[in-house]
Design a protein around this motif. Sequence first.
Motif, PDB file in Angstrom:
ATOM      1  N   GLY A 159      -6.695  -0.336  -4.717  1.00 23.62           N
ATOM      2  CA  GLY A 159      -6.404   0.699  -3.737  1.00 23.62           C
ATOM      3  C   GLY A 159      -6.776   0.293  -2.327  1.00 23.62           C
ATOM      4  O   GLY A 159      -7.190  -0.843  -2.072  1.00 23.62           O
ATOM      5  N   SER A 160      -6.635   1.253  -1.419  1.00 26.60           N
ATOM      6  CA  SER A 160      -6.886   1.000  -0.003  1.00 26.60           C
ATOM      7  C   SER A 160      -7.755   2.091   0.607  1.00 26.60           C
ATOM      8  O   SER A 160      -7.748   3.241   0.145  1.00 26.60           O
ATOM      9  CB  SER A 160      -5.561   0.942   0.775  1.00 26.60           C
ATOM     10  N   ARG A 183      -9.266   3.097   4.841  1.00 28.77           N
ATOM     11  CA  ARG A 183      -9.377   2.717   6.237  1.00 28.77           C
ATOM     12  C   ARG A 183     -10.668   3.287   6.799  1.00 28.77           C
ATOM     13  O   ARG A 183     -10.855   4.512   6.816  1.00 28.77           O
ATOM     14  CB  ARG A 183      -8.199   3.205   7.073  1.00 28.77           C
ATOM     15  N   ARG A 225      -6.809  -9.525   2.982  1.00 27.12           N
ATOM     16  CA  ARG A 225      -6.856  -8.172   2.407  1.00 27.12           C
ATOM     17  C   ARG A 225      -7.282  -7.123   3.427  1.00 27.12           C
ATOM     18  O   ARG A 225      -6.836  -5.976   3.358  1.00 27.12           O
ATOM     19  CB  ARG A 225      -7.826  -8.134   1.221  1.00 27.12           C
ATOM     20  N   PHE A 226      -8.165  -7.485   4.335  1.00 25.87           N
ATOM     21  CA  PHE A 226      -8.686  -6.557   5.333  1.00 25.87           C
ATOM     22  C   PHE A 226      -8.076  -6.870   6.694  1.00 25.87           C
ATOM     23  O   PHE A 226      -7.805  -8.030   7.018  1.00 25.87           O
ATOM     24  CB  PHE A 226     -10.205  -6.663   5.448  1.00 25.87           C
ATOM     25  N   GLN A 264      -8.946  -1.704   8.052  1.00 24.95           N
ATOM     26  CA  GLN A 264      -8.021  -1.377   6.975  1.00 24.95           C
ATOM     27  C   GLN A 264      -8.319  -2.293   5.802  1.00 24.95           C
ATOM     28  O   GLN A 264      -8.251  -3.518   5.930  1.00 24.95           O
ATOM     29  CB  GLN A 264      -6.568  -1.570   7.433  1.00 24.95           C
ATOM     30  N   MET A 265      -8.668  -1.712   4.674  1.00 29.18           N
ATOM     31  CA  MET A 265      -9.061  -2.480   3.506  1.00 29.18           C
ATOM     32  C   MET A 265      -8.025  -2.264   2.403  1.00 29.18           C
ATOM     33  O   MET A 265      -7.859  -1.137   1.922  1.00 29.18           O
ATOM     34  CB  MET A 265     -10.448  -2.050   3.039  1.00 29.18           C
ATOM     35  N   ASN A 266      -7.350  -3.323   2.034  1.00 33.46           N
ATOM     36  CA  ASN A 266      -6.320  -3.270   1.003  1.00 33.46           C
ATOM     37  C   ASN A 266      -6.722  -4.108  -0.205  1.00 33.46           C
ATOM     38  O   ASN A 266      -7.617  -4.952  -0.111  1.00 33.46           O
ATOM     39  CB  ASN A 266      -4.996  -3.788   1.569  1.00 33.46           C
ATOM     40  N   SER A 267      -6.056  -3.882  -1.313  1.00 32.88           N
ATOM     41  CA  SER A 267      -6.324  -4.646  -2.540  1.00 32.88           C
ATOM     42  C   SER A 267      -7.810  -4.706  -2.837  1.00 32.88           C
ATOM     43  O   SER A 267      -8.360  -5.786  -3.107  1.00 32.88           O
ATOM     44  CB  SER A 267      -5.741  -6.065  -2.415  1.00 32.88           C
ATOM     45  N   LEU A 268      -8.437  -3.572  -2.794  1.00 27.39           N
ATOM     46  CA  LEU A 268      -9.889  -3.524  -2.969  1.00 27.39           C
ATOM     47  C   LEU A 268     -10.304  -3.952  -4.363  1.00 27.39           C
ATOM     48  O   LEU A 268      -9.592  -3.710  -5.355  1.00 27.39           O
ATOM     49  CB  LEU A 268     -10.398  -2.121  -2.661  1.00 27.39           C
TER      50      LEU A 268
END
Length: 124
Positions: free
Chosen positions: A16-17, A19, A67-68, A82-86
Amino acid sequence: QVQLVESGGGLVQAGGSLRLSCAASGRTFSTYFIGWFRQAPGKEREFVSLISMSGSSTYYADSVKGRFIISRDNAKNTVYLQMNSLKPEDTAVYYCAGRGVRGFYKSPSAYDYWGQGTQVTVSS
């Protein structure tokens, strides 16, 4: 002097993501380098990302690269992460920090001002 307040943390599933936001007080926000750090239980505080005064230069830890994404809006006195693919290993308290002297430093000791932190928990 600048005061920093983080927000946007929470619980998210792996993949998940989220912000994160770092809101600053003071009219000189644009003269500060801003860094994001994180600290997991039992571990030292570690560098995540930083952004230059204008936002034209950014740096990332290898563990979050790709990812970020860090960004800033100086008109709003805010820096975002923004943090993606946590991943579960991203679980930590995330802090933003300000440095009023030019320089790309990844050590927490180089930063003068800190927020209170926001918890990010990634479940597997």
